[in-house]
Design an enzyme around this catalytic site. Sequence first.
Site, PDB file in Angstrom:
ATOM      1  N   LYS A  33       0.813  -1.220   0.000  1.00  0.00           N
ATOM      2  CA  LYS A  33       0.000   0.000   0.000  1.00  0.00           C
ATOM      3  C   LYS A  33       0.850   1.276   0.000  1.00  0.00           C
ATOM      4  O   LYS A  33       0.473   2.259  -0.654  1.00  0.00           O
ATOM      5  CB  LYS A  33      -0.967   0.007   1.181  1.00  0.00           C
ATOM      6  CG  LYS A  33      -0.326   0.051   2.558  1.00  0.00           C
ATOM      7  CD  LYS A  33      -1.391  -0.024   3.642  1.00  0.00           C
ATOM      8  CE  LYS A  33      -0.771  -0.057   5.029  1.00  0.00           C
ATOM      9  NZ  LYS A  33      -0.035   1.155   5.368  1.00  0.00           N
ATOM     10  N   THR A  34       1.988   1.265   0.703  1.00  0.00           N
ATOM     11  CA  THR A  34       2.846   2.455   0.709  1.00  0.00           C
ATOM     12  C   THR A  34       3.393   2.714  -0.687  1.00  0.00           C
ATOM     13  O   THR A  34       3.488   3.861  -1.135  1.00  0.00           O
ATOM     14  CB  THR A  34       4.006   2.277   1.707  1.00  0.00           C
ATOM     15  OG1 THR A  34       3.478   1.981   3.010  1.00  0.00           O
ATOM     16  CG2 THR A  34       4.852   3.533   1.785  1.00  0.00           C
ATOM     17  N   ASP A 219      -3.818   7.112   5.042  1.00  0.00           N
ATOM     18  CA  ASP A 219      -3.388   5.730   5.243  1.00  0.00           C
ATOM     19  C   ASP A 219      -4.026   5.176   6.518  1.00  0.00           C
ATOM     20  O   ASP A 219      -4.393   5.933   7.421  1.00  0.00           O
ATOM     21  CB  ASP A 219      -1.863   5.698   5.355  1.00  0.00           C
ATOM     22  CG  ASP A 219      -1.293   4.286   5.246  1.00  0.00           C
ATOM     23  OD1 ASP A 219      -2.045   3.371   4.873  1.00  0.00           O
ATOM     24  OD2 ASP A 219      -0.097   4.114   5.537  1.00  0.00           O
ATOM     25  N   GLU A 220      -4.148   3.845   6.611  1.00  0.00           N
ATOM     26  CA  GLU A 220      -4.689   3.164   7.798  1.00  0.00           C
ATOM     27  C   GLU A 220      -6.052   3.741   8.197  1.00  0.00           C
ATOM     28  O   GLU A 220      -6.320   4.012   9.372  1.00  0.00           O
ATOM     29  CB  GLU A 220      -3.707   3.273   8.977  1.00  0.00           C
ATOM     30  CG  GLU A 220      -2.311   2.762   8.690  1.00  0.00           C
ATOM     31  CD  GLU A 220      -2.219   1.247   8.615  1.00  0.00           C
ATOM     32  OE1 GLU A 220      -3.267   0.579   8.636  1.00  0.00           O
ATOM     33  OE2 GLU A 220      -1.090   0.728   8.511  1.00  0.00           O
ATOM     34  N   GLN A 250      -7.657  -5.415   9.683  1.00  0.00           N
ATOM     35  CA  GLN A 250      -6.582  -5.010  10.595  1.00  0.00           C
ATOM     36  C   GLN A 250      -7.019  -3.858  11.507  1.00  0.00           C
ATOM     37  O   GLN A 250      -6.190  -3.124  12.038  1.00  0.00           O
ATOM     38  CB  GLN A 250      -5.339  -4.604   9.802  1.00  0.00           C
ATOM     39  CG  GLN A 250      -4.713  -5.758   9.033  1.00  0.00           C
ATOM     40  CD  GLN A 250      -3.387  -5.370   8.396  1.00  0.00           C
ATOM     41  OE1 GLN A 250      -2.371  -5.198   9.055  1.00  0.00           O
ATOM     42  NE2 GLN A 250      -3.412  -5.218   7.070  1.00  0.00           N
ATOM     43  N   ARG A 603       2.422 -10.813  10.315  1.00  0.00           N
ATOM     44  CA  ARG A 603       3.735 -10.173  10.511  1.00  0.00           C
ATOM     45  C   ARG A 603       4.851 -11.105  10.052  1.00  0.00           C
ATOM     46  O   ARG A 603       5.974 -10.665   9.809  1.00  0.00           O
ATOM     47  CB  ARG A 603       3.981  -9.848  11.989  1.00  0.00           C
ATOM     48  CG  ARG A 603       3.030  -8.862  12.664  1.00  0.00           C
ATOM     49  CD  ARG A 603       2.782  -7.626  11.887  1.00  0.00           C
ATOM     50  NE  ARG A 603       1.595  -7.769  11.044  1.00  0.00           N
ATOM     51  CZ  ARG A 603       1.273  -6.969  10.037  1.00  0.00           C
ATOM     52  NH1 ARG A 603       2.071  -5.989   9.698  1.00  0.00           N
ATOM     53  NH2 ARG A 603       0.161  -7.168   9.330  1.00  0.00           N
TER      54      ARG A 603
END
Length: 741
Positions: A33-34, A219-220, A250, A603
Amino acid sequence: MDKKYDTLNPMQKKAVLHTEGPLLILAGAGSGKTRVLTHRIAYLIEEEHVSPWNILAITFTNKAAKEMRERVDNLIGSGSEDIWVSTFHSTCVRILRRHIDKIGYDRYFTIYDTDDQKKLIRECMKQLNIDPKQFKEKSILGSISSAKDKLLSPKQFEKQAYDYRDQVVSKVYTMYQERLKKNNALDFDDLLVKTVELFKLCPDVLSYYQEKFKYIMVDEYQDTNHVQYIFVGLLASKYRNLCVVGDDDQSIYRFRGADIKNILDFEKDFSNAMVIKLEQNYRSTKNILDAANQVISNNYSRKNKTLFTDNEEGDLINYRHLQNEHAEAEFIASEIINGIETEKKEFKDFAVLYRTNAQSRVIEERFIINNIPYKIVGGTSFYQRKEIKDILAYLKTINNSIDDIAVKRIINVPRRGIGQTTINKVENYAYNNDVNFFNALCQVSEIPNMTRSAKKVESFTNFIRTLRVEMKSMTLVELTNEVIERTGYVKELEAEGTEDAFGRIDNIGELISKLTEYENNVEEPTLNGFLEEVALIADIDNYNEESNVVILMTMHSAKGLEFPWVFISGMEDGLFPSYMSISSGEMEDVEEERRLCYVGITRAKQKLYLLGTRSRMVRGMTQYNQVSRFINEINKDLFSEHTDLVEEASSSINNKNSFRKNSHTFLKTNPYAVRNNIKKMPAPSSFTLNYEVSELVKHGKFGIGEVLDIKPAGADYEVTVNFPSAGVKKLMARLANLKKA
């Protein structure tokens, strides 16, 4: 079009090229996504010819903002410095520094951290004669923070304070906010609340920023709370070029006020929104992703998406059901040592994740015995250490003597003979004469019965005033060194001569290094700017990926990070998911825990260990927990040769007629999207309800409420109940144990 956009996968490229109108990017874990956000910024500037200063990119952590800034700079080069890339709080500080005087504050306001807030709450409680044994400052502060998240002012909160506790909180909230204003200080919640207030009270300011930020990226987005949602909505309401990126799977910060509805209902809030799913994972092996997909598919409130990868299948998941927490810690240590010796791993390749910080103690002890270097992320952060807060309080007082909390912290540090009796007299004088604490100190000669301590107080105020004048010809490092030298702070620690004291001296040296770094890297360094930067640093921002140590952290802290090998400790019902989430009977509570498990699993890049114990010492008592339901939501063919332990654990659970909720297993084969779109499922045959819609039921925690709706949910029923004391709740009937009233 530049060739760099051809390196994107089809869905990433689609997200980058869609520039006009509202856009929701559902970005699964490890889906890049970044990379999408930074390429989208580059595309806007290079191909759509958007001015860099018309772009705002908001993240949640300084670490994420720094990473995005570096990537944008590398992609775009000249002109990228005009793009605002920052956290919510940093963005709001930047706006408030320029305009907060329009709503009655000085632009040189102080930002209070949690420790400062607690001290101010304690002072308010003392002044209001509120018993700290009956009402805990942390609980009151939490209620005030929650009210601010909902944009409830003290007056609005007072109107809805029906019970005695809320009325007490209301009194503290009112005084707390008055004292903040008097101190020209804002807490972290205020940074957003006051920016929204500014926008609503000053349409010209809002219009300026709407014109400035014609393209906004967040973002997020799944972690946004109500005030952040309103802030973004106000900025984007004119041009509607809002791109939000997030993953409902998430969303793990409900306890901080995050509202998953913000992302689930994005299409309702912004009509004609484009929705793009990023489902290709570049981080984990297929087996790890399969396990993550199988766990999260049991959630009811989610968008439909399934992660996939072109990575190798990888190792099977290593599940161990061990005797106790000591055996668990010993197993983790031995696997790390084995990984280093036989697979040439480094310590930084390992992370141990857990549900609660308390779990780290036994693991730490085992690591020390085995000489395994480690770092805990989420412990006492650098800027919360006493010696650092003391020096910063001096700098705050020099910068803004209106800040009573900072002045009181250092008035007798190091000791200069100004005791609590003197401080109380000054406080009373300040209160009765409506002046701040430092001004009261400056008027010490007018305060009765202060003859013995007056000279000491005058010496302190003269010291602050002198440095305030001298700082104009000093660098920040020189100013800080003057504070340390003239107060004798380090000399006192040297005289103490203990290992702890020398450690504190080293920490002060590290603060000087931070100041040096700040002055070297900022075009126009100021004391105010430095204090602002420090105030906005979160503990996760201090995590250094290059440090060759094993990382220990909670799963909440691990979000956004990745490690080759991951150990998840404490996979037991009652611990993970927590007892509170199980016993509440609310579906949302267990679903939040399941999302946390999904975050923990994703993770891992190469190897995943899921560990549980048969017994665990909790608060001095041995506790026997059942295997986490999340283990049983993963197909056993994904586990390594230890699958017999899973079967043994499952059998044990069934024999004990546990609370294990199988109610959502049907979603493994029917992963429908949002709750409103879920098809009617056959009614459960295992039990019946003795109440109907419109009837009254009783809940152990929420009391009596009216049933608004009943829906089948696999082996259970989802019951919507309106409780006068708690509002509308969606509960799982079997877990909630509702009784007809």
